[in-house]
Scaffold this active site. Structure first.
Site, PDB file in Angstrom:
ATOM      1  N   GLU A 181       0.869  -3.405  17.335  1.00 59.58           N
ATOM      2  CA  GLU A 181      -0.357  -3.533  18.158  1.00 59.58           C
ATOM      3  C   GLU A 181      -1.427  -4.267  17.359  1.00 59.58           C
ATOM      4  OE1 GLU A 181      -1.018   0.635  18.769  1.00 59.58           O
ATOM      5  OE2 GLU A 181      -1.902   0.925  16.782  1.00 59.58           O
ATOM      6  N   THR A 196       0.434  -2.708   8.694  1.00 55.86           N
ATOM      7  CA  THR A 196      -0.733  -2.002   8.153  1.00 55.86           C
ATOM      8  C   THR A 196      -1.866  -2.015   9.165  1.00 55.86           C
ATOM      9  OG1 THR A 196      -2.324  -1.842   6.338  1.00 55.86           O
ATOM     10  CG2 THR A 196      -1.571  -4.054   6.910  1.00 55.86           C
ATOM     11  N   GLN A 204       0.845  -1.196   0.000  1.00 54.66           N
ATOM     12  CA  GLN A 204       0.000   0.000   0.000  1.00 54.66           C
ATOM     13  C   GLN A 204       0.886   1.254   0.000  1.00 54.66           C
ATOM     14  OE1 GLN A 204      -3.584  -0.541   2.902  1.00 54.66           O
ATOM     15  NE2 GLN A 204      -1.958  -1.894   3.609  1.00 54.66           N
ATOM     16  N   ASN A 205       2.177   1.045   0.167  1.00 53.51           N
ATOM     17  CA  ASN A 205       3.114   2.166   0.291  1.00 53.51           C
ATOM     18  C   ASN A 205       3.398   2.791  -1.076  1.00 53.51           C
ATOM     19  OD1 ASN A 205       3.203   1.530   2.986  1.00 53.51           O
ATOM     20  ND2 ASN A 205       5.129   0.380   2.851  1.00 53.51           N
ATOM     21  N   ASN A 245       2.864  -6.399  13.522  1.00 53.45           N
ATOM     22  CA  ASN A 245       2.450  -5.044  13.871  1.00 53.45           C
ATOM     23  C   ASN A 245       2.894  -4.773  15.295  1.00 53.45           C
ATOM     24  OD1 ASN A 245       0.864  -2.603  14.372  1.00 53.45           O
ATOM     25  ND2 ASN A 245      -0.244  -3.169  12.497  1.00 53.45           N
ATOM     26  N   CYS A 260      -0.423  12.545 -16.888  1.00 51.92           N
ATOM     27  CA  CYS A 260      -1.207  13.641 -17.468  1.00 51.92           C
ATOM     28  C   CYS A 260      -2.568  13.056 -17.842  1.00 51.92           C
ATOM     29  CB  CYS A 260      -0.512  14.193 -18.716  1.00 51.92           C
ATOM     30  SG  CYS A 260      -1.547  15.374 -19.595  1.00 51.92           S
ATOM     31  N   CYS A 308       1.327  19.720 -22.922  1.00 48.47           N
ATOM     32  CA  CYS A 308      -0.031  20.069 -23.384  1.00 48.47           C
ATOM     33  C   CYS A 308      -0.622  21.189 -22.546  1.00 48.47           C
ATOM     34  CB  CYS A 308      -0.936  18.833 -23.319  1.00 48.47           C
ATOM     35  SG  CYS A 308      -1.470  18.403 -21.651  1.00 48.47           S
ATOM     36  N   ALA A 328       8.743  -4.241  12.649  1.00 44.89           N
ATOM     37  CA  ALA A 328       8.702  -5.039  11.418  1.00 44.89           C
ATOM     38  C   ALA A 328      10.029  -5.756  11.160  1.00 44.89           C
ATOM     39  CB  ALA A 328       8.350  -4.136  10.246  1.00 44.89           C
ATOM     40  N   HIS A 367      -1.623   1.548  -4.245  1.00 42.49           N
ATOM     41  CA  HIS A 367      -2.011   2.960  -4.144  1.00 42.49           C
ATOM     42  C   HIS A 367      -1.098   3.877  -4.936  1.00 42.49           C
ATOM     43  CE1 HIS A 367      -4.285   1.890  -0.193  1.00 42.49           C
ATOM     44  NE2 HIS A 367      -4.965   1.576  -1.283  1.00 42.49           N
TER      45      HIS A 367
END
Ligand code: BV8
Length: 231
Positions: free
Chosen positions: A207, A180, A95-96, A205, A121, A142, A223, A113
């Site tokens: 937590e 994540t 996702q980074n 993680n 463009c 352009c 990690a 992402h």
């Protein structure tokens, strides 16, 4: 249950988030010091803001480019790249947008992402890599502004990217989710595909997260250290 070892699996899938890059000094999005606690993405990182004030959005993304360019991959990225070299069936769905997986030598990375280091463009429908800091020139020949090739909130994800990610999640025998919060969709839904197909699942993680109950193994710690414990 004993911590799974990479050597016992053939098709490993690393599903990574901002927590993997935290040890490189890149702020995460949520929690203490998180980016969205300092900036309202509605002002700096969404299509509406870009359409209204492209220079303001580019000023924000130039700051992020400079900050990320000053950071380096950490041991967590290096372990993932090493596993990928040693075990041919290893893939990375991230996702980074920071490009640190690429800079650590990992390959064939699926960027759900988009990337801080790509621009497009939308008038001419072209996309190109761009690592300039600050990003220049801001306008295409352009006349339209280059847009960061990043999936902002309320942007749809590229269906080809999602299809590729789904294939990899469905085909893996070990899913390792790294850093994540599991709250951004549709990305947060993808790991379920691996579990539905019987993969062994590990959540790394600091937590618990809303998706922790889905995972067989929950390694709590940094990690890089938790990844090292799986070697
Ligand atoms: C979409 C871009 C279809 C990059 C990001 C209302 C209207 C419109 C949409 C929605 C809506 N309600 C819900 C939605 C869907 C929305 C969504 O999921 N919202 C959430 C917040 C509820 N999703 C979307 O909009 C997506 N598009 O749905 O399109 C559509 C279209 C129109 C209308 C409806 C639907 C697009 C989602 C992508 C958004 N882009 N950022 C950028 O600008 O930087 S979000 C951002 O969060 C990042 O992209 C990141 O990928 C994502 C997830 O964050 P994480 O990587 O998990 O990072 P986080 O900080 O959250 O957590 C870090 C974790 O690491 C923590 O758990 C922490 O404990 C841990 N950690 C920290 N340090 C360490 C560590 N772990 C280990 N070691 C450490 N050292």
């Amino acid at each position: 249950m004993a911590t799974p070892r990479f050597a016992d699996f053939e098709r490993i899938l690393f599903f990574t988030g901002a927590g993997l890059s935290a040890e490189s000094g890149i702020p995460t999005y949520r929690g203490k010091g998180g980016m969205w606690t300092e900036y309202d993405y509605e002002d700096y990182a969404c299509q509406r803001a870009f359409d209204a004030e492209p220079d303001k959005v580019w000023d924000f993304h130039d700051k992020r480019r400079a900050a990320v360019a000053a950071c380096a991959p950490n041991d967590g990225h290096r372990i993932i790249a090493e596993v990928q070299r040693e075990r041919a069936g290893t893939s990375v769905v991230t996702q980074n947008i920071d490009g640190l997986h690429q800079r650590s030598g990992a390959t064939d990375i699926v960027e759900l992402h988009g990337s801080l280091w790509r621009v497009r463009c939308d008038r001419e429908n072209i996309v190109r890599d761009d690592t300039s800091v600050p990003m220049s020139p801001r306008t295409c020949t352009c006349g339209a502004y280059w847009r960061p090739d990043i999936v902002w909130f309320e942007d749809s994800l590229d269906h080809r990217v999602v299809r590729r990610a789904r294939e990899l999640l469905e085909g893996c025998d070990l899913l390792v989710s790294v850093g994540t919060s599991g709250i951004v969709y549709p990305a947060a839904d993808l790991p379920r595909l691996a579990m539905q197909n019987g993969a062994t699942s590990v959540e790394i993680n600091l937590e618990d997260t809303p998706v922790s109950p889905l995972y067989q193994h929950r390694l709590r710690g940094k990690a890089s250290e938790m990844l090292a414990s799986m070697r």
